[in-house]
Scaffold this motif. Structure first.
Motif, mmCIF file in Angstrom:
data_model
loop_
_atom_site.group_PDB
_atom_site.id
_atom_site.type_symbol
_atom_site.label_atom_id
_atom_site.label_comp_id
_atom_site.label_asym_id
_atom_site.label_seq_id
_atom_site.Cartn_x
_atom_site.Cartn_y
_atom_site.Cartn_z
ATOM 1 N N LEU A 101 40.137 12.114 19.352
ATOM 2 C CA LEU A 101 40.439 13.466 18.886
ATOM 3 C C LEU A 101 41.743 13.508 18.099
ATOM 4 O O LEU A 101 41.864 14.233 17.104
ATOM 5 N N ARG A 102 42.732 12.725 18.549
ATOM 6 C CA ARG A 102 44.045 12.768 17.913
ATOM 7 C C ARG A 102 44.102 11.938 16.627
ATOM 8 O O ARG A 102 44.869 12.253 15.709
ATOM 9 N N LEU A 103 43.293 10.883 16.544
ATOM 10 C CA LEU A 103 43.458 9.915 15.459
ATOM 11 C C LEU A 103 42.346 9.918 14.415
ATOM 12 O O LEU A 103 42.578 9.521 13.273
ATOM 13 N N LEU A 104 41.136 10.319 14.775
ATOM 14 C CA LEU A 104 40.036 10.293 13.814
ATOM 15 C C LEU A 104 40.020 11.561 12.968
ATOM 16 O O LEU A 104 40.116 12.665 13.493
ATOM 17 N N ALA A 105 39.870 11.394 11.658
ATOM 18 C CA ALA A 105 39.654 12.546 10.783
ATOM 19 C C ALA A 105 38.213 13.028 10.963
ATOM 20 O O ALA A 105 37.319 12.265 11.325
ATOM 21 N N ARG A 106 37.985 14.294 10.710
ATOM 22 C CA ARG A 106 36.631 14.831 10.808
ATOM 23 C C ARG A 106 35.756 14.301 9.671
ATOM 24 O O ARG A 106 36.237 14.040 8.573
ATOM 25 N N ASP A 107 34.483 14.169 9.981
ATOM 26 C CA ASP A 107 33.475 13.768 8.988
ATOM 27 C C ASP A 107 33.803 12.438 8.326
ATOM 28 O O ASP A 107 33.526 12.234 7.134
ATOM 29 N N ASP A 108 34.379 11.529 9.090
ATOM 30 C CA ASP A 108 34.706 10.186 8.593
ATOM 31 C C ASP A 108 33.960 9.187 9.469
ATOM 32 O O ASP A 108 34.420 8.836 10.555
ATOM 33 N N ARG A 162 33.487 12.349 13.478
ATOM 34 C CA ARG A 162 33.875 13.435 14.387
ATOM 35 C C ARG A 162 33.389 14.753 13.798
ATOM 36 O O ARG A 162 33.794 15.134 12.702
ATOM 37 N N VAL A 163 32.528 15.432 14.553
ATOM 38 C CA VAL A 163 31.878 16.653 14.076
ATOM 39 C C VAL A 163 32.106 17.768 15.095
ATOM 40 O O VAL A 163 31.989 17.544 16.306
ATOM 41 N N VAL A 164 32.419 18.972 14.592
ATOM 42 C CA VAL A 164 32.608 20.138 15.452
ATOM 43 C C VAL A 164 31.352 21.000 15.409
ATOM 44 O O VAL A 164 30.860 21.344 14.323
ATOM 45 N N LEU A 165 30.842 21.342 16.587
ATOM 46 C CA LEU A 165 29.607 22.117 16.694
ATOM 47 C C LEU A 165 29.820 23.330 17.584
ATOM 48 O O LEU A 165 30.610 23.283 18.533
ATOM 49 N N VAL A 166 29.094 24.392 17.296
ATOM 50 C CA VAL A 166 29.036 25.522 18.212
ATOM 51 C C VAL A 166 27.697 25.456 18.942
ATOM 52 O O VAL A 166 26.641 25.321 18.320
ATOM 53 N N ALA A 167 27.775 25.504 20.272
ATOM 54 C CA ALA A 167 26.575 25.493 21.113
ATOM 55 C C ALA A 167 26.376 26.911 21.633
ATOM 56 O O ALA A 167 26.970 27.305 22.649
ATOM 57 N N ILE A 191 32.630 23.898 11.122
ATOM 58 C CA ILE A 191 31.856 24.082 12.348
ATOM 59 C C ILE A 191 30.384 24.275 11.998
ATOM 60 O O ILE A 191 30.029 25.134 11.191
ATOM 61 N N HIS A 192 29.532 23.454 12.625
ATOM 62 C CA HIS A 192 28.098 23.519 12.410
ATOM 63 C C HIS A 192 27.423 24.003 13.698
ATOM 64 O O HIS A 192 28.068 24.147 14.735
ATOM 65 N N THR A 193 26.120 24.246 13.627
ATOM 66 C CA THR A 193 25.416 24.876 14.744
ATOM 67 C C THR A 193 24.482 23.892 15.441
ATOM 68 O O THR A 193 23.575 23.332 14.815
ATOM 69 N N LEU A 194 24.718 23.702 16.718
ATOM 70 C CA LEU A 194 23.869 22.807 17.517
ATOM 71 C C LEU A 194 22.513 23.450 17.755
ATOM 72 O O LEU A 194 22.427 24.618 18.156
ATOM 73 N N LYS A 195 21.470 22.692 17.539
ATOM 74 C CA LYS A 195 20.110 23.181 17.745
ATOM 75 C C LYS A 195 19.398 22.469 18.894
ATOM 76 O O LYS A 195 18.493 23.031 19.510
ATOM 77 N N GLY A 196 19.773 21.236 19.155
ATOM 78 C CA GLY A 196 19.111 20.499 20.229
ATOM 79 C C GLY A 196 19.988 19.375 20.738
ATOM 80 O O GLY A 196 20.795 18.814 19.991
ATOM 81 N N ALA A 197 19.853 19.050 22.013
ATOM 82 C CA ALA A 197 20.619 17.962 22.624
ATOM 83 C C ALA A 197 19.759 17.292 23.679
ATOM 84 O O ALA A 197 19.244 17.957 24.578
#
Length: 254
Positions: free
Chosen positions: A106-113, A36-41, A75-81
């Protein structure tokens, strides 16, 4: 200054998005190799943005993004999709079911796992949701719930009684409860399964060589599994009730 590390063509799904500014979005994504990764678009809400028609839930994507700082930032930065195609957006009950899966992640997974096998199972369920095989909806959801609980270490062994560590008797009924795990069912328990069916589910979960084994094992016992798995999932999600679950109940009450 060293260039930011770049993750390219990562298989992913968008789980949720919300506004970050007048023109940008924050994305919660589920990536095959990164979890699970959080990105800013940035600029994704602009009419001319290439992101605008692509960043939809329940659609297979290949994402490229740069890691913030040393990679440990949240939070990382989205470059392409890129949309990988293959199916259209599910509708009706299938859409609600897909959003329910997203909320569970979203509720159960830890980030970056990372959970690549769970990602593949999720992608398979999404393909079924987008098809017209409505009769497969319940089995695929039950199998995904089991696989998710197992992947994050919240599913007890289904081959033994949890507290007693005693073997199951093939024809005796057992129930899965949030705090006590698998135990012998009492006369007051409305949900339960015979020991041989719990054992079949455990064998299917152990069969990594057959991705469809869990689905086939769930198919004949969906009705009995549903309330037990929903109670277990809600217990680990905590309060409040899952929003998608409450929405389903509200729609059924209309």
């Amino acid at each position: 200054m060293a260039a930011a590390a770049r993750i390219a063509d990562e298989p992913a799904f968008v789980l949720h998005s919300h506004d970050w500014s007048e023109s940008s979005l924050i994305l919660e994504t589920f990536c095959r190799h990164r979890g699970r990764v959080v990105l800013v678009a940035k600029g994704a809400k602009k009419p001319c943005s290439n992101f605008r028609p692509v960043l939809l839930p329940l659609q297979p994507l290949a994402l490229t993004y740069t890691l913030a700082g040393d990679g440990s930032a949240e939070i990382h930065t989205l470059k392409g999709a890129e949309w990988l195609g293959g199916h259209v957006l599910p509708t009706g009950d299938a859409l609600l079911s897909g959003l329910y899966m997203n909320e569970l992640l979203l509720r159960l997974l830890a980030r970056d796992d990372p959970h690549p096998a769970l990602f593949d199972a999720y992608a398979g369920v999404v393909r079924v949701l987008a098809s017209e095989h409505g009769d497969a909806l319940e089995p695929v959801l039950r199998s995904f719930e089991l696989l998710l609980l197992r992947a994050i270490g919240l599913l007890p062994s289904l081959a033994v009684q949890t507290m007693a560590a005693a073997p199951l008797h093939a024809d005796q009924r057992y129930t899965l409860e949030p705090e006590g795990g698998l135990r012998a069912a009492s006369a007051a328990d409305r949900a339960g399964l015979p020991g041989h069916q719990w054992q079949a589910l455990q064998r299917a979960l152990d069969d990594s060589a057959s991705p469809g084994a869990a689905l086939r094992a769930c198919a004949p016992v969906c009705a009995e599994l549903k309330p037990q798995l929903r109670a277990l999932l809600q217990y680990h999600c905590g309060s409040p009730m899952l929003r998608t679950r409450q929405l389903m109940l509200d729609l059924q009450a209309l």
